[in-house]
Scaffold this motif. Structure first.
Motif, PDB file in Angstrom:
ATOM      1  N   PHE A 142      26.503 -34.499   2.461  1.00  0.00           N
ATOM      2  CA  PHE A 142      26.923 -33.252   3.098  1.00  0.00           C
ATOM      3  C   PHE A 142      28.337 -32.903   2.657  1.00  0.00           C
ATOM      4  O   PHE A 142      29.209 -33.783   2.588  1.00  0.00           O
ATOM      5  CB  PHE A 142      26.887 -33.378   4.622  1.00  0.00           C
ATOM      6  N   GLN A 143      28.568 -31.613   2.373  1.00  0.00           N
ATOM      7  CA  GLN A 143      29.897 -31.097   2.054  1.00  0.00           C
ATOM      8  C   GLN A 143      30.197 -29.962   3.034  1.00  0.00           C
ATOM      9  O   GLN A 143      29.665 -28.866   2.912  1.00  0.00           O
ATOM     10  CB  GLN A 143      29.961 -30.597   0.609  1.00  0.00           C
ATOM     11  N   LEU A 144      31.058 -30.257   3.992  1.00  0.00           N
ATOM     12  CA  LEU A 144      31.324 -29.301   5.058  1.00  0.00           C
ATOM     13  C   LEU A 144      32.462 -28.353   4.681  1.00  0.00           C
ATOM     14  O   LEU A 144      33.478 -28.781   4.129  1.00  0.00           O
ATOM     15  CB  LEU A 144      31.666 -30.034   6.357  1.00  0.00           C
ATOM     16  N   GLN A 145      32.261 -27.098   5.015  1.00  0.00           N
ATOM     17  CA  GLN A 145      33.274 -26.068   4.779  1.00  0.00           C
ATOM     18  C   GLN A 145      34.172 -25.954   6.005  1.00  0.00           C
ATOM     19  O   GLN A 145      33.680 -25.864   7.130  1.00  0.00           O
ATOM     20  CB  GLN A 145      32.600 -24.727   4.490  1.00  0.00           C
ATOM     21  N   SER A 146      35.488 -25.975   5.781  1.00  0.00           N
ATOM     22  CA  SER A 146      36.418 -25.861   6.905  1.00  0.00           C
ATOM     23  C   SER A 146      36.276 -24.495   7.562  1.00  0.00           C
ATOM     24  O   SER A 146      36.036 -23.485   6.893  1.00  0.00           O
ATOM     25  CB  SER A 146      37.860 -26.076   6.432  1.00  0.00           C
ATOM     26  N   GLU A 147      36.427 -24.482   8.872  1.00  0.00           N
ATOM     27  CA  GLU A 147      36.254 -23.260   9.646  1.00  0.00           C
ATOM     28  C   GLU A 147      37.608 -22.760  10.115  1.00  0.00           C
ATOM     29  O   GLU A 147      38.404 -23.520  10.675  1.00  0.00           O
ATOM     30  CB  GLU A 147      35.344 -23.527  10.849  1.00  0.00           C
ATOM     31  N   SER A 148      37.889 -21.497   9.875  1.00  0.00           N
ATOM     32  CA  SER A 148      39.171 -20.904  10.257  1.00  0.00           C
ATOM     33  C   SER A 148      38.983 -20.054  11.501  1.00  0.00           C
ATOM     34  O   SER A 148      37.926 -19.452  11.713  1.00  0.00           O
ATOM     35  CB  SER A 148      39.736 -20.048   9.124  1.00  0.00           C
ATOM     36  N   TYR A 149      40.031 -20.024  12.321  1.00  0.00           N
ATOM     37  CA  TYR A 149      40.013 -19.245  13.552  1.00  0.00           C
ATOM     38  C   TYR A 149      41.128 -18.204  13.501  1.00  0.00           C
ATOM     39  O   TYR A 149      42.270 -18.529  13.153  1.00  0.00           O
ATOM     40  CB  TYR A 149      40.208 -20.146  14.773  1.00  0.00           C
ATOM     41  N   ASN A 150      40.806 -16.976  13.832  1.00  0.00           N
ATOM     42  CA  ASN A 150      41.792 -15.903  13.906  1.00  0.00           C
ATOM     43  C   ASN A 150      42.195 -15.689  15.363  1.00  0.00           C
ATOM     44  O   ASN A 150      41.345 -15.407  16.216  1.00  0.00           O
ATOM     45  CB  ASN A 150      41.218 -14.608  13.333  1.00  0.00           C
ATOM     46  N   ILE A 151      43.480 -15.841  15.630  1.00  0.00           N
ATOM     47  CA  ILE A 151      43.978 -15.664  16.992  1.00  0.00           C
ATOM     48  C   ILE A 151      45.013 -14.551  17.001  1.00  0.00           C
ATOM     49  O   ILE A 151      45.585 -14.188  15.959  1.00  0.00           O
ATOM     50  CB  ILE A 151      44.601 -16.973  17.538  1.00  0.00           C
ATOM     51  N   ASP A 152      45.233 -14.012  18.176  1.00  0.00           N
ATOM     52  CA  ASP A 152      46.218 -12.941  18.316  1.00  0.00           C
ATOM     53  C   ASP A 152      47.639 -13.479  18.157  1.00  0.00           C
ATOM     54  O   ASP A 152      47.885 -14.683  18.240  1.00  0.00           O
ATOM     55  CB  ASP A 152      46.067 -12.256  19.678  1.00  0.00           C
ATOM     56  N   GLU A 153      48.565 -12.562  17.925  1.00  0.00           N
ATOM     57  CA  GLU A 153      49.961 -12.927  17.741  1.00  0.00           C
ATOM     58  C   GLU A 153      50.545 -13.501  19.032  1.00  0.00           C
ATOM     59  O   GLU A 153      50.267 -13.013  20.132  1.00  0.00           O
ATOM     60  CB  GLU A 153      50.766 -11.701  17.315  1.00  0.00           C
TER      61      GLU A 153
END
Length: 212
Positions: A126-137
């Protein structure tokens, strides 16, 4: 007349034996046949399902860096049977029965699902892709100094705690003396009239050599 009676009695015996054999066949042979048929069906359908064992091994790594992902979860899709990877990202999982696919997951990564083949031993990486999170300022502003807040409270309570506003009050106090003497010994303390009553100074004499 006698012959007819003998014939009828023999006929009754034959019918009785025929019915007995028919009942015997129904009760024994038919039940045995059903038992054999049921056993055959169990062997054909149930036993292979429980006896089939598949060993799956592999690794779970970061898709971008290729670094191993320790403590990642590798489980049967839709079930609770699974394992976790070691420090090197490797895993080993034994499957019993028919298994469709495996899913690998780890905190901060997108889940990945891969199909399981029919081979008894398989290697699935398995090769997992990193997950990014967008948060408010987020804005952080400096607040008031806690020390300044503390002193403001002291000043605000000054009139309330003023001793002049009380008819009586009680407090504890102590006096600290510091005596600096140069080139003095315990004998000098005993001889000096001004240091009478200060015998405790002999227990706290500190010496320091200065050259030059």
């Amino acid at each position: 007349m006698r012959r007819l009676m003998i014939f009828q009695s023999e006929k009754c015996r034959f019918l009785f034996l025929f019915k007995f054999l028919l009942n015997f066949i129904k009760k024994n042979l038919l039940s045995n046949f059903l038992r054999v048929a049921f056993s055959a069906l169990a062997i054909l359908f149930f036993i292979p399902a429980f006896s089939q064992v598949t060993l799956v091994t592999g690794t779970v790594t970061d898709k971008e860096s290729g670094e191993p992902i320790p403590y990642a979860n590798v489980v049967v899709y839709g079930k609770f049977h699974g394992t976790v990877t070691g420090l090197d990202g490797s895993y080993s999982l034994e499957l019993r029965g028919k298994t469709d696919s495996l899913v690998a997951s780890s905190l901060g990564y997108v889940n990945e699902v891969k199909a399981v083949g029919q081979q008894a031993e398989q290697v699935i990486h398995f090769q997992l892709q990193s997950e990014s999170y967008n948060i408010d300022e987020i804005v952080v502003r400096p607040g008031e100094d806690p020390v300044a807040v503390f002193f403001k409270k002291i000043v605000a309570a000054k009139s309330t705690n003023n001793p002049a506003n009380f008819s009586t009050f009680q407090y504890e106090s102590y006096t600290k003396y510091e005596i600096d003497l140069e080139n003095i010994t315990p004998k000098d303390i005993d001889k000096n009239i001004l240091l009478k009553g200060f015998d405790f100074l002999k227990d706290y004499i500190d010496t320091m050599r200065e050259e030059g």
